[in-house]
Design an enzyme around this catalytic site. Structure first.
Site, PDB file in Angstrom:
ATOM      1  N   TYR A  77     -13.125  16.170  20.386  1.00  0.00           N
ATOM      2  CA  TYR A  77     -11.719  15.653  19.676  1.00  0.00           C
ATOM      3  C   TYR A  77     -11.718  15.201  18.410  1.00  0.00           C
ATOM      4  O   TYR A  77     -10.701  15.369  17.765  1.00  0.00           O
ATOM      5  CB  TYR A  77     -11.103  14.747  20.578  1.00  0.00           C
ATOM      6  CG  TYR A  77     -10.586  15.785  20.945  1.00  0.00           C
ATOM      7  CD1 TYR A  77     -10.753  16.663  22.215  1.00  0.00           C
ATOM      8  CD2 TYR A  77      -8.672  14.683  21.658  1.00  0.00           C
ATOM      9  CE1 TYR A  77     -10.002  17.291  23.138  1.00  0.00           C
ATOM     10  CE2 TYR A  77      -8.486  15.713  22.576  1.00  0.00           C
ATOM     11  CZ  TYR A  77      -8.584  16.738  23.184  1.00  0.00           C
ATOM     12  OH  TYR A  77      -7.943  17.309  24.509  1.00  0.00           O
ATOM     13  N   HIS A 101      -1.819   3.158   8.656  1.00  0.00           N
ATOM     14  CA  HIS A 101      -3.384   2.588   7.457  1.00  0.00           C
ATOM     15  C   HIS A 101      -3.789   1.411   8.694  1.00  0.00           C
ATOM     16  O   HIS A 101      -2.543   0.721   8.929  1.00  0.00           O
ATOM     17  CB  HIS A 101      -2.929   2.012   5.867  1.00  0.00           C
ATOM     18  CG  HIS A 101      -4.277   1.007   5.797  1.00  0.00           C
ATOM     19  ND1 HIS A 101      -5.167   1.534   5.377  1.00  0.00           N
ATOM     20  CD2 HIS A 101      -3.313   0.088   5.316  1.00  0.00           C
ATOM     21  CE1 HIS A 101      -5.925   0.042   5.108  1.00  0.00           C
ATOM     22  NE2 HIS A 101      -4.901  -0.731   4.869  1.00  0.00           N
ATOM     23  N   HIS A 120      -6.745  -1.553   9.168  1.00  0.00           N
ATOM     24  CA  HIS A 120      -8.416  -2.734   9.500  1.00  0.00           C
ATOM     25  C   HIS A 120      -9.198  -2.228  10.426  1.00  0.00           C
ATOM     26  O   HIS A 120      -9.866  -3.267  11.436  1.00  0.00           O
ATOM     27  CB  HIS A 120      -7.953  -3.819   8.867  1.00  0.00           C
ATOM     28  CG  HIS A 120      -7.215  -3.371   7.352  1.00  0.00           C
ATOM     29  ND1 HIS A 120      -6.966  -5.054   7.167  1.00  0.00           N
ATOM     30  CD2 HIS A 120      -6.440  -2.697   7.254  1.00  0.00           C
ATOM     31  CE1 HIS A 120      -6.268  -4.940   5.694  1.00  0.00           C
ATOM     32  NE2 HIS A 120      -5.651  -3.699   5.179  1.00  0.00           N
ATOM     33  N   HIS A 152     -13.062  -1.685   3.217  1.00  0.00           N
ATOM     34  CA  HIS A 152     -11.214  -1.468   3.651  1.00  0.00           C
ATOM     35  C   HIS A 152     -10.992  -1.736   5.989  1.00  0.00           C
ATOM     36  O   HIS A 152     -10.074  -1.844   6.183  1.00  0.00           O
ATOM     37  CB  HIS A 152     -10.984  -1.568   2.327  1.00  0.00           C
ATOM     38  CG  HIS A 152      -8.773  -2.114   2.429  1.00  0.00           C
ATOM     39  ND1 HIS A 152      -8.175  -1.456   1.508  1.00  0.00           N
ATOM     40  CD2 HIS A 152      -8.201  -1.937   3.518  1.00  0.00           C
ATOM     41  CE1 HIS A 152      -7.041  -1.913   1.687  1.00  0.00           C
ATOM     42  NE2 HIS A 152      -6.828  -2.261   3.335  1.00  0.00           N
ATOM     43  N   GLU A 158       0.632  -1.084   0.073  1.00  0.00           N
ATOM     44  CA  GLU A 158       0.072  -0.380  -0.159  1.00  0.00           C
ATOM     45  C   GLU A 158       0.909   1.177   0.184  1.00  0.00           C
ATOM     46  O   GLU A 158       0.664   2.259   0.254  1.00  0.00           O
ATOM     47  CB  GLU A 158      -0.822   0.144   1.027  1.00  0.00           C
ATOM     48  CG  GLU A 158      -2.152  -1.125   1.727  1.00  0.00           C
ATOM     49  CD  GLU A 158      -3.136  -1.343   0.296  1.00  0.00           C
ATOM     50  OE1 GLU A 158      -2.721  -0.648  -0.727  1.00  0.00           O
ATOM     51  OE2 GLU A 158      -3.640  -1.808   0.841  1.00  0.00           O
TER      52      GLU A 158
END
Ligand SMILES: O=C(CO)COP(=O)(O)O
Ligand SMILES: [Zn+2]
Length: 217
Positions: free
Chosen positions: A120, A93, A95, A160, A74
């Site tokens: 926040y 990144h 999941h 994703h 990625e």
């Protein structure tokens, strides 16, 4: 000034922290930091809980492999953010469960998929764009991030998971955690009439805290 060795150790420490608290499982997710002469990124198929500093991948400014194991597949998501957001010093990144659950819903607003529920999330994350699904490792997701021209500090990849930037690794990790916790709140509250922050309240946060908004880190 942090050395490359400090940054490698920082990736190991904060990635393990994310893994230990369940923000990533197995070999999911990847983490990078910007260097003056390129970037450091977690190797492909590595587990965020068990990284080794010396094996973290180094790429030069053109994306050529300089050191460490083969890079995350990625990497183009990360490079798209660095190339379009000069203020981005790190990219995370994940999941993570609730953000990924949200990314699978058909009725979320693609232009504001993590709405301002609490201060926040406005301060750390800003507005989040939903990007259409491509398989992991498909460079077209990077093209979609480039097309945003740096206007968003974070995106959610449909079906994703999130990709989140910060001025440094600590800020990117905090933002990824805040995004995940807000996604959890949104799902917990899904069937309840819910008060969101008003545009005036969001503006106040941006004025007082210089919050993460489109156009800032
Ligand atoms: O999250 C991932 C794919 O989307 C993990 O990929 P890598 O193991 O190549 O970093
Ligand atoms: Zn992924």
């Amino acid at each position: 000034m942090m050395t490359e060795a400090d940054l490698r150790e920082g990736i190991v420490r904060l990635s393990k922290s994310l893994f230990d608290r369940g923000f990533s499982v197995g070999s999911a997710g990847n983490v990078s930091v910007r260097l003056a002469d390129g970037l450091l990124i977690t190797p492909t198929n590595s587990c965020l809980g068990f990284l080794e500093a010396a094996r973290i991948t180094k790429l030069d400014r053109e994306g050529r492999h300089v050191a460490g194991d083969p890079p995350s597949k990625e990497v183009f998501l990360h490079r798209a953010f660095y190339d379009t957001r000069p203020q981005a010093g790190a990219v995370v990144h994940l999941h993570s469960t609730y953000a990924t659950a949200l990314s699978c819903l058909t009725d979320i607003d693609p232009d504001d998929c993590i709405p301002p529920l609490t201060p926040y999330v406005v301060m750390r994350v800003g507005t989040v764009k939903l990007l259409p699904y491509f398989r992991p490792g498909d460079a077209r997701s990077g093209d979609l991030i480039r097309a945003l021209k740096g206007a968003f500090a974070a995106v959610l990849l449909a079906n994703h998971g999130p990709v989140v930037t910060g001025t440094d690794l600590g800020a990117a990790v905090y933002a990824a955690e805040e995004l995940e916790e807000t996604a959890k709140l949104l799902l917990l509250l899904r069937s309840c009439p819910t008060r969101r922050l008003t545009p005036a309240q969001v503006d106040e946060l941006r004025t007082v805290f210089g919050a993460a908004t489109p156009g800032s880190a």
